[in-house]
Scaffold this active site. Structure first.
Site, PDB file in Angstrom:
ATOM      1  N   ASP A 125     -83.886  27.049  46.542  1.00 60.37           N
ATOM      2  CA  ASP A 125     -83.560  27.513  47.707  1.00 60.37           C
ATOM      3  C   ASP A 125     -82.415  26.684  48.651  1.00 60.37           C
ATOM      4  O   ASP A 125     -82.265  26.761  49.651  1.00 60.37           O
ATOM      5  CB  ASP A 125     -84.536  27.674  48.967  1.00 60.37           C
ATOM      6  N   ASP A 183     -83.480  37.225  45.579  1.00 59.09           N
ATOM      7  CA  ASP A 183     -83.116  36.177  46.707  1.00 59.09           C
ATOM      8  C   ASP A 183     -82.252  35.068  46.246  1.00 59.09           C
ATOM      9  O   ASP A 183     -81.314  34.478  46.825  1.00 59.09           O
ATOM     10  CB  ASP A 183     -84.215  35.512  47.183  1.00 59.09           C
TER      11      ASP A 183
END
Ligand code: GLY
Length: 404
Positions: A125, A183
């Site tokens: 991330d 994602d």
């Protein structure tokens, strides 16, 4: 760097104006509604005040995560949580609009706390965490040191790439699993920036390989996407296609569709390869033509949620979709562009009023209400979320860039 790569990077830079972040430019035929732009300008100011209220409630060295209204409880995280970049990133967007010095000071305080994550190799991330924060800072209020922090972050992210699988690992798991989630498309922008900043094409190649692998394995024939692909780390073969945050393995989790839409739009911006534009167009068509997309265009948390029309909506998915569509409409042909622009406008109008836009000093200081984090796990259900705020404010800025 190859000549082709140099040319592609240059074309992308020209198109986006400011290397990566979209600059104001007029697009023929697409014109922002003056009253919504006026409302947006007021929202930038009130959101700045709202975030000052949030900052006042924030314990030292903590990042806002969400707010539980019934308990009047602000939930916070450390810098390692995947969402830590959104709060400083939103503050920077707001500072850009309002020039309020206190907003910048708060952003810079958070950036200092976030710096340590540049060396974090345990998460995929880093694009969310570091590019939404330091990437914005580099453009809006640059300081020496930000570039190196971003480069170290890109190196850390790249360390999670495996050539056999052809993807960056999303979640660390059992030895015999290699998990990649849709994602992860959102983390590639940082890698494109790193190639531009250094001339080292290895970041670019990793991003392109990851996007190609995802395009091959994550999507169904209708261009909806699975959430999680489990690869065999030894062979790169797909072992399982499933969900983690959606309703079912075969359902279309709304935010996952939003991440894919945004991700492939960025892929086209950065490479100018038409196959990514086609992919983004098809994802947009899946979303916008879906019979379960409500008239106000804020999706249910999953397009196949069992209790539609009584299922929860997800403002975060709506915000990400709106922002993505306002970039995609710049690349699409005129008839599609108009559809994307109008859909994004409806999404932003819906989010810019109750029940989504929170009243001052409510909602724990967050800007938007009614997002959904992780229903299967029963966490962050119908709450404010930092990324809903971030992509909403980004979307409003992009919308404003269509005014004359
Ligand atoms: N896993 C990131 C998200 O909730 O969208």
């Amino acid at each position: 760097m190859t000549t082709y790569l140099k040319k592609t990077l240059w074309a992308a830079a020209l198109l986006t104006g400011t290397f990566g972040k979209l600059s104001a430019q007029s697009v023929k035929g697409l014109l922002a509604d003056k009253s919504l732009v006026k409302h947006a300008n007021n929202i930038f100011k009130s959101a700045g005040q709202q975030y000052r209220y949030l900052a006042g409630r924030l314990p030292a060295n903590r990042f806002p995560k969400t707010f539980y209204a019934k308990a009047d409880s602000l939930e916070t995280s450390g810098s390692g949580w995947w969402c830590s970049g959104f709060y400083p990133g939103t503050l920077l967007y707001l500072y850009k609009q309002t020039h309020d010095a206190a907003t910048l000071t708060e952003a810079q305080r958070m950036l200092k706390l976030l710096e340590v994550e540049q060396h974090n190799k345990t998460t995929h991330d880093l694009g969310f965490m570091m590019y939404c924060s330091f990437g914005n800072a580099l453009q809006i209020a640059p300081k020496p040191g930000y570039k190196q922090i971003l480069l170290n972050s890109a190196k850390s992210l790249s360390s999670r790439f495996d050539a056999k699988v052809g993807a960056i690992k999303s979640w660390d798991s059992k030895k015999q699993e290699y998990l990649v989630i849709i994602d992860n498309m959102m983390n590639l922008e940082l890698l494109f920036w790193a190639t531009r900043a250094t001339g080292d094409s290895s970041y670019y190649k990793i991003a392109v390989t990851h996007a190609n692998t995802t395009m091959k394995n994550h999507f169904r024939p209708d261009f909806s996407s699975y959430h999680v692909i489990n690869y065999n780390p030894a062979t790169g073969a797909v072992q399982q296609k499933r969900t983690a945050q959606g309703y079912a393995d075969e359902s279309a989790w709304a935010r996952g569709q939003a991440w894919g839409l945004y991700g492939y739009t960025v892929m086209y911006r950065e490479t100018k390869n038409k196959k990514y534009l086609n992919q983004a167009n098809r994802i947009a068509q899946f979303i916008l033509n879906h019979p379960n997309l409500p008239k106000d265009k804020i999706p249910y948390w999953d397009f196949n949620a069992p209790n539609i029309p009584n299922a929860l909506r997800d403002a975060s998915a709506g915000a990400v979709m709106a922002s993505a569509l306002l970039e995609l409409c710049r690349y699409a042909d005129p008839s599609q562009a108009k559809i994307y622009f109008n859909a994004a406008q409806t999404m932003l109008k819906t989010l810019s009023a109750p029940p989504y836009l929170a009243a001052a000093k409510t909602n724990g200081g967050f800007i938007l209400q009614h997002s959904v984090g992780h229903i299967p796990q029963g966490t962050e259900v119908d709450v404010p979320l930092t990324y809903a705020d971030y992509y909403y404010i980004e979307g409003l800025e992009r919308y404003k860039n269509f005014s004359r």
